[in-house]
Design an enzyme around this catalytic site. Sequence first.
Site, short mmCIF file in Angstrom:
data_model
loop_
_atom_site.label_atom_id
_atom_site.label_comp_id
_atom_site.label_asym_id
_atom_site.label_seq_id
_atom_site.Cartn_x
_atom_site.Cartn_y
_atom_site.Cartn_z
N CYS A 145 -2.00 -1.21 3.11
CA CYS A 145 -1.59 0.25 2.46
C CYS A 145 -2.98 0.89 1.75
O CYS A 145 -3.51 0.03 0.72
CB CYS A 145 -0.49 -0.27 1.37
SG CYS A 145 -0.31 1.02 0.02
N GLY A 146 -3.48 1.95 1.99
CA GLY A 146 -4.59 2.40 1.29
C GLY A 146 -4.47 2.62 0.04
O GLY A 146 -5.35 2.29 -1.03
N HIS A 147 -3.28 3.12 -0.73
CA HIS A 147 -3.00 3.14 -2.24
C HIS A 147 -3.03 1.55 -2.72
O HIS A 147 -3.35 1.57 -3.94
CB HIS A 147 -1.65 3.77 -2.38
CG HIS A 147 -1.59 5.33 -2.14
ND1 HIS A 147 -2.44 6.31 -2.58
CD2 HIS A 147 -0.81 6.14 -1.31
CE1 HIS A 147 -2.40 7.38 -1.96
NE2 HIS A 147 -1.17 7.28 -1.26
N CYS A 148 -2.64 0.69 -2.08
CA CYS A 148 -2.50 -0.78 -2.54
C CYS A 148 -4.00 -1.21 -2.60
O CYS A 148 -4.38 -1.69 -3.72
CB CYS A 148 -1.73 -1.65 -1.88
SG CYS A 148 0.09 -1.03 -1.44
#
Length: 488
Positions: A49-52
């Site tokens: 996950c990019g936001h993660c």
Amino acid sequence: MSWIQAALVASFLAFASAGGAVLEYTDGNFDDLIQTHDIALVKFYAPWCGHCKKIAPEYEKAAPKLASNDPPVALVKVDCTTEKTVCDKFGVKGFPTLKIFRNGVPAQDYDGPRDADGIVKFMRGQSGPSSKELKTVAEFEKFTGGDENVVVGFFESESKLKDSFLKVADTERDRFAFAHTSNKDIIKKAGYSDDIAVFVPKKLHNKFDSNEFKYDGNYDTDKIKNFLTHETVGLAGIRTQGNLFQFEQKPIVVVYYNVDYVKDPKGSNYWRNRVLKVAQNYKRKVQFAVSNKEEFSSEIETNGLGERKDSDKPIVAMLTNEGKFPMDQEFSVENLQQFVDEVLAGNSEPYMKSEPIPEEQGDVKVAVGKNFKQLIMDSDKDVLIEFYAPWCGHCKSLAPKYDELAEKLNKEDVIIAKMDATANDVPPLFEVRGFPTLFWLPKNSKSNPIPYNGGREVKDFVNFISKHSTDGLKGFNRDGKKKKHTEL
């Protein structure tokens, strides 16, 4: 706590100290270990996950500070690609999902900041009392000897100021760290009595600023809040994503470089001292701040400094009510002072992102960054301006009605205009947080735009403009009804 739980806690504390302060829990141990914390923030994530990935380093930076908090706050992470039982149990449907647990029970979703500084302040505000009572000199020295500004109230007895202090602590606990004391030894050592003071961490001490900021007002809670917000950052405060609320006043000069008081305190102070040397000449006139280049990489782009972001020296932007002014010269004390003087004198052109100026205009006038002043602010007509985004569904629905309105009023002394707020810089005078956002600008008071919150049918706009137009409309009465032919 059972001996099994105790063993698990000991093993995970050892893991945390060896590999970082963020604790990683699994399906097999989550239920047992989460109960050992009075308060914990749990991040449910997926490695892809990019936001993660974006929040991960901030989470790691926040964890040791919160682990040493009194009381301690645990930061936990759970990989939902492998620990599916736990993630399903707590209804995780997107990544990252952050939840606050109290004594092993989910208490609320986390809706605070996602930078390290913001996470620390928010979670400290969730733990323990809003203001910690200091009972010994050792506790006072520990509290004021940390890594960030802290607020201490000194009260020999009950007072209105103490009551107000505690009320402010209750409402501002997620922004500042509060403590209070009535201990005579502490009061004697600090030299305060029935006072409120903010203590600056040693790493930020310098010869230009005081190491302590004393509140000189009365027991008005709003005045105390204003003091904490605007009068405790010093001449060139450390501006982060978590304390932007303290740097909203304009004009402000922001100096971007690799500010890092953990990894490079000497280098951070080297450049900040040079900023301070200039800032001392503009007390009460211009606010100064230093910010980390990486943390504010997108802001650097929007302030017109994108081509200089890789410079090995600081880069500078000055923000005023007239716009954004990037400093073109290489950083030096002399160049910084000259730059500020030029902007204040009105000798500099603001940077703006802008589409090309339209060659032709229809009934709905198209404003862009480069023609906004001439078309909107300098015109001798009332203006209704819409700030929109091309992808916005509500904007698309409004478009034909807005076109019809402009055609209906094309003989009036009113400008119906629109601006793509994603392709052009919105002037600082206008606060646009969603789309579409509309403002009414009377021709004699353009500096005081009025938010339009009325209906979005053509008749709603006509009624509003008829009522609020400076000189009245030629074809409509003040109530929005069409004038009879004999009235024209």
